[in-house]
Design an enzyme around this catalytic site. Structure first.
Site, mmCIF file in Angstrom:
data_model
loop_
_atom_site.group_PDB
_atom_site.id
_atom_site.type_symbol
_atom_site.label_atom_id
_atom_site.label_comp_id
_atom_site.label_asym_id
_atom_site.label_seq_id
_atom_site.Cartn_x
_atom_site.Cartn_y
_atom_site.Cartn_z
ATOM 1 N N ASP A 131 -10.844 3.073 4.537
ATOM 2 C CA ASP A 131 -11.349 1.706 4.396
ATOM 3 C C ASP A 131 -12.862 1.671 4.653
ATOM 4 O O ASP A 131 -13.499 0.631 4.504
ATOM 5 C CB ASP A 131 -10.651 0.781 5.410
ATOM 6 C CG ASP A 131 -9.866 -0.323 4.729
ATOM 7 O OD1 ASP A 131 -9.978 -0.446 3.493
ATOM 8 O OD2 ASP A 131 -9.141 -1.054 5.438
ATOM 9 N N GLN A 146 -4.263 -1.625 9.721
ATOM 10 C CA GLN A 146 -4.320 -2.984 9.167
ATOM 11 C C GLN A 146 -4.949 -3.952 10.173
ATOM 12 O O GLN A 146 -4.528 -4.034 11.320
ATOM 13 C CB GLN A 146 -2.887 -3.437 8.807
ATOM 14 C CG GLN A 146 -2.825 -4.763 8.101
ATOM 15 C CD GLN A 146 -3.457 -4.746 6.705
ATOM 16 O OE1 GLN A 146 -3.244 -3.838 5.918
ATOM 17 N NE2 GLN A 146 -4.267 -5.755 6.415
ATOM 18 N N LYS A 159 0.841 -1.198 0.000
ATOM 19 C CA LYS A 159 0.000 0.000 0.000
ATOM 20 C C LYS A 159 0.878 1.251 0.000
ATOM 21 O O LYS A 159 0.630 2.199 -0.745
ATOM 22 C CB LYS A 159 -0.939 -0.020 1.211
ATOM 23 C CG LYS A 159 -2.084 -1.010 1.042
ATOM 24 C CD LYS A 159 -2.800 -1.343 2.328
ATOM 25 C CE LYS A 159 -3.796 -2.484 2.094
ATOM 26 N NZ LYS A 159 -4.367 -3.036 3.314
#
Ligand code: NAP
Length: 294
Positions: free
Chosen positions: A121, A98, A54
């Site tokens: 997200d 994460q 990422k």
């Protein structure tokens, strides 16, 4: 019949070009460099790879990228404090924590701390609620990628029967909302669903996000249906080697489906570039600029 292959890799490559061009335009016109922060707690090897990819993708597309690494035994308070610092950092427009987190760190506490404006997200209750209300600006990356592929390869899906297998916060639930917003007739299935094969055979659009290798078989697929395979399963192929396969038995499914996403090279190829697109969207929203049309 042989299914048309939905080429996520090719679509992702073209989207990357558009994101890079838009990032360059924002920098030239407004001196705005969208920034993405990744936070990793612990050292799970798969998560380390995801986070590194990422960061690399962000830099390659002209975005600012920062990474924060915390030890596996970091207390929850320390993780929350890191998220709060990134919330307050004006050079950071998107924050990705994460998952999964170690047991001492509650996912809900982290999401409650995360500024919804930086939640690229789209996992916070605020962004989930906005999606439900039809007002979302930040949409979970993988479902957003799936919708782009459907738009490109299928077109209008109004009135089609869509089945989403899997009801995770990260994929299944937002995917079902997006399909509904696109006027599909949506059914959600999960581990307690009865007679999944029969339900699947009714679907014009079958979306599998189960996490079980090649679980969806040829007999489950309605001839001509569009099959979207979200699964990413690493399996042993002997000799110490592994490979990635999806939740759908690809070769047999491709004989009956009208269109299908391969694994790898389908849905998975879209996720990171959709994250970059979300970072751009978040940066524009925070700067009061019009949303990028990409
Ligand atoms: P998850 O949180 O692991 O949940 C799996 C879902 O599948 C649950 O809702 C579960 O039902 C359902 N399920 C499990 N066994 C089932 C069965 N036998 N029949 C019907 N439903 C069943 O799922 P996730 O995080 O969405 O991930 C799913 C897969 O997609 C994984 O392979 C993951 O790696 C992949 N994925 C890929 C991307 C990407 O492309 N970048 C992004 C996200 C996920 P219950 O709720 O009843 O337990």
């Amino acid at each position: 019949m042989t299914a048309r292959i939905i080429d996520g890799k090719a679509f992702a490559a073209s989207l990357r070009e558009r994101v890079a061009a838009e990032a360059a335009r924002l920098k030239a016109a407004y001196g705005l460099v969208p920034g993405l922060a990744t936070v990793l707690v612990g050292n799970d090897p798969a998560s380390e790879v995801y986070v590194r990819n990422k960061g690399k993708a962000a830099e390659k597309l002209g975005l600012h990228s920062v990474h924060r690494s915390l030890p596996a035994d970091a207390p929850e308070q320390e993780v929350l404090a890191e998220v709060a610092r990134l919330n307050a950092d004006p050079s950071v427009h998107g924050i990705l924590v994460q998952m999964p987190l170690p047991p001492q760190v509650r996912e809900a506490a982290v999401l409650d701390m995360l500024d919804p404006a930086k939640d690229v997200d789209a996992l916070t209750p605020t962004n989930a609620g906005l999606l439900l209300s039809g007002r979302a600006q930040l949409v979970s990356c993988t479902p957003a990628g799936v919708m782009m592929l459907l738009k490109e390869y299928v077109g209008d899906i109004a009135g089609r029967d869509a089945l989403v297998i899997g009801r995770s916060l990260l994929f299944g639930k937002p995917a079902a909302q997006l399909l509904l917003a696109a006027n599909a007739t949506v059914t959600m299935a999960h581990s307690k669903t009865r007679d999944l094969p029969a339900l699947s055979r009714r679907a014009d659009i079958l979306v599998a996000a189960i996490g079980r290798p090649e679980y969806v078989k040829r007999e489950w697929i309605r001839p001509g249906a569009t099959v979207i395979d979200v699964g990413i399963n690493r399996v042993d192929v002997g000799g110490g080697k592994t490979k990635i396969i999806g939740d759908v038995a690809y070769s047999e499914a491709a004989e009956v489906a009208g269109a299908i996403t391969p694994v790898p090279g389908g849905v998975g190829a879209m996720t990171i570039v959709c994250l970059m697109r979300n970072t751009l969207i978040a940066a524009c929203l925070q700067a009061g600029l019009a949303l990028p049309q990409i």
